[in-house]
Design a protein around this motif. Sequence first.
Motif, PDB file in Angstrom:
ATOM      1  N   ALA A 269       0.456  -7.468  -5.948  1.00 14.04           N
ATOM      2  CA  ALA A 269       0.407  -7.718  -7.389  1.00 14.04           C
ATOM      3  C   ALA A 269      -0.313  -9.039  -7.639  1.00 14.04           C
ATOM      4  O   ALA A 269      -0.008 -10.046  -7.016  1.00 14.04           O
ATOM      5  CB  ALA A 269       1.819  -7.774  -7.954  1.00 14.04           C
ATOM      6  N   GLN A 270      -1.272  -8.994  -8.528  1.00 13.43           N
ATOM      7  CA  GLN A 270      -2.012 -10.197  -8.893  1.00 13.43           C
ATOM      8  C   GLN A 270      -2.013 -10.327 -10.405  1.00 13.43           C
ATOM      9  O   GLN A 270      -2.121  -9.336 -11.119  1.00 13.43           O
ATOM     10  CB  GLN A 270      -3.450 -10.115  -8.375  1.00 13.43           C
ATOM     11  CG  GLN A 270      -3.544 -10.033  -6.889  1.00 13.43           C
ATOM     12  CD  GLN A 270      -4.984  -9.911  -6.432  1.00 13.43           C
ATOM     13  OE1 GLN A 270      -5.904  -9.743  -7.219  1.00 13.43           O
ATOM     14  NE2 GLN A 270      -5.181 -10.006  -5.138  1.00 13.43           N
TER      15      GLN A 270
ATOM     16  N   LYS B 232      -2.225 -10.601 -17.461  1.00 12.28           N
ATOM     17  CA  LYS B 232      -2.033  -9.191 -17.097  1.00 12.28           C
ATOM     18  C   LYS B 232      -1.740  -9.084 -15.614  1.00 12.28           C
ATOM     19  O   LYS B 232      -2.216  -9.887 -14.818  1.00 12.28           O
ATOM     20  CB  LYS B 232      -3.277  -8.365 -17.422  1.00 12.28           C
ATOM     21  CG  LYS B 232      -3.551  -8.235 -18.895  1.00 12.28           C
ATOM     22  CD  LYS B 232      -4.733  -7.317 -19.124  1.00 12.28           C
ATOM     23  CE  LYS B 232      -5.008  -7.162 -20.615  1.00 12.28           C
ATOM     24  NZ  LYS B 232      -6.139  -6.261 -20.864  1.00 12.28           N
ATOM     25  N   SER B 233      -0.964  -8.069 -15.241  1.00  9.43           N
ATOM     26  CA  SER B 233      -0.684  -7.784 -13.835  1.00  9.43           C
ATOM     27  C   SER B 233      -1.593  -6.665 -13.358  1.00  9.43           C
ATOM     28  O   SER B 233      -1.739  -5.640 -14.033  1.00  9.43           O
ATOM     29  CB  SER B 233       0.773  -7.360 -13.645  1.00  9.43           C
ATOM     30  OG  SER B 233       1.621  -8.446 -13.857  1.00  9.43           O
ATOM     31  N   TYR B 234      -2.188  -6.875 -12.210  1.00 11.64           N
ATOM     32  CA  TYR B 234      -3.023  -5.871 -11.569  1.00 11.64           C
ATOM     33  C   TYR B 234      -2.413  -5.578 -10.215  1.00 11.64           C
ATOM     34  O   TYR B 234      -2.030  -6.492  -9.488  1.00 11.64           O
ATOM     35  CB  TYR B 234      -4.459  -6.374 -11.410  1.00 11.64           C
ATOM     36  CG  TYR B 234      -5.131  -6.630 -12.735  1.00 11.64           C
ATOM     37  CD1 TYR B 234      -5.806  -5.613 -13.398  1.00 11.64           C
ATOM     38  CD2 TYR B 234      -5.067  -7.888 -13.331  1.00 11.64           C
ATOM     39  CE1 TYR B 234      -6.414  -5.846 -14.625  1.00 11.64           C
ATOM     40  CE2 TYR B 234      -5.673  -8.127 -14.558  1.00 11.64           C
ATOM     41  CZ  TYR B 234      -6.340  -7.099 -15.197  1.00 11.64           C
ATOM     42  OH  TYR B 234      -6.935  -7.331 -16.398  1.00 11.64           O
ATOM     43  N   HIS B 235      -2.320  -4.308  -9.881  1.00 11.76           N
ATOM     44  CA  HIS B 235      -1.688  -3.912  -8.621  1.00 11.76           C
ATOM     45  C   HIS B 235      -2.695  -3.190  -7.744  1.00 11.76           C
ATOM     46  O   HIS B 235      -3.461  -2.353  -8.196  1.00 11.76           O
ATOM     47  CB  HIS B 235      -0.495  -2.988  -8.891  1.00 11.76           C
ATOM     48  CG  HIS B 235       0.589  -3.668  -9.646  1.00 11.76           C
ATOM     49  ND1 HIS B 235       1.593  -4.359  -9.020  1.00 11.76           N
ATOM     50  CD2 HIS B 235       0.816  -3.794 -10.971  1.00 11.76           C
ATOM     51  CE1 HIS B 235       2.400  -4.865  -9.925  1.00 11.76           C
ATOM     52  NE2 HIS B 235       1.952  -4.542 -11.123  1.00 11.76           N
ATOM     53  N   GLY B 236      -2.649  -3.544  -6.498  1.00  6.33           N
ATOM     54  CA  GLY B 236      -3.435  -2.866  -5.485  1.00  6.33           C
ATOM     55  C   GLY B 236      -2.544  -2.696  -4.265  1.00  6.33           C
ATOM     56  O   GLY B 236      -1.442  -3.230  -4.213  1.00  6.33           O
ATOM     57  N   TYR B 237      -2.999  -1.955  -3.304  1.00  6.39           N
ATOM     58  CA  TYR B 237      -2.212  -1.799  -2.092  1.00  6.39           C
ATOM     59  C   TYR B 237      -3.122  -1.379  -0.954  1.00  6.39           C
ATOM     60  O   TYR B 237      -4.194  -0.837  -1.159  1.00  6.39           O
ATOM     61  CB  TYR B 237      -1.091  -0.770  -2.280  1.00  6.39           C
ATOM     62  CG  TYR B 237      -1.592   0.597  -2.667  1.00  6.39           C
ATOM     63  CD1 TYR B 237      -1.767   0.926  -4.008  1.00  6.39           C
ATOM     64  CD2 TYR B 237      -1.926   1.535  -1.711  1.00  6.39           C
ATOM     65  CE1 TYR B 237      -2.256   2.160  -4.372  1.00  6.39           C
ATOM     66  CE2 TYR B 237      -2.422   2.773  -2.076  1.00  6.39           C
ATOM     67  CZ  TYR B 237      -2.569   3.087  -3.407  1.00  6.39           C
ATOM     68  OH  TYR B 237      -3.061   4.302  -3.775  1.00  6.39           O
ATOM     69  N   ASN B 238      -2.665  -1.676   0.220  1.00  9.29           N
ATOM     70  CA  ASN B 238      -3.302  -1.193   1.429  1.00  9.29           C
ATOM     71  C   ASN B 238      -2.335  -0.178   2.016  1.00  9.29           C
ATOM     72  O   ASN B 238      -1.419  -0.523   2.749  1.00  9.29           O
ATOM     73  CB  ASN B 238      -3.559  -2.333   2.408  1.00  9.29           C
ATOM     74  CG  ASN B 238      -4.537  -3.328   1.838  1.00  9.29           C
ATOM     75  OD1 ASN B 238      -5.501  -2.938   1.198  1.00  9.29           O
ATOM     76  ND2 ASN B 238      -4.296  -4.601   2.036  1.00  9.29           N
ATOM     77  N   ALA B 239      -2.493   1.061   1.630  1.00  6.34           N
ATOM     78  CA  ALA B 239      -1.524   2.088   1.952  1.00  6.34           C
ATOM     79  C   ALA B 239      -1.635   2.549   3.393  1.00  6.34           C
ATOM     80  O   ALA B 239      -2.706   2.565   3.990  1.00  6.34           O
ATOM     81  CB  ALA B 239      -1.692   3.278   1.017  1.00  6.34           C
TER      82      ALA B 239
END
Length: 133
Positions: free
Chosen positions: A35-36, A41-48
Amino acid sequence: MLATPHPKSMLDTPVANRMPREIAPGVFWIGDCLAQRHKGKSYHGYNAAFLIAGDTASCLVETGHPKDFPVIERHMNELFARGVAPLKYLFVTHQETPHCGGLGRVLKTHPEAPLGGHVRRDHGRGPRPHRPA
């Protein structure tokens, strides 16, 4: 499908604590969210990473970023404790840190698991890495 207990408010719980999540029968999404915040605003990414479970064996697809290994390992161990078949295979889609950066740590704990997928350096232009016998 495995039953997954959920707290009252999923949004108040860190993503790593909401996982592993079964997204299809026998397919588990494991890992953590990045989460950044930017300009309020919050932006979500992931390394799944995904654990695909069969009757007698499981395959880990992607190993994630090295920083994610403790979470990925915890999620796998939770699934194994719930009766998911043991890890027997590893598969990486390509050699970039977010996708296979945890490979060394996974191989250290599961040295018997054969590795498949795109394992050549420089996306096919360099020598193939080898695994000790």
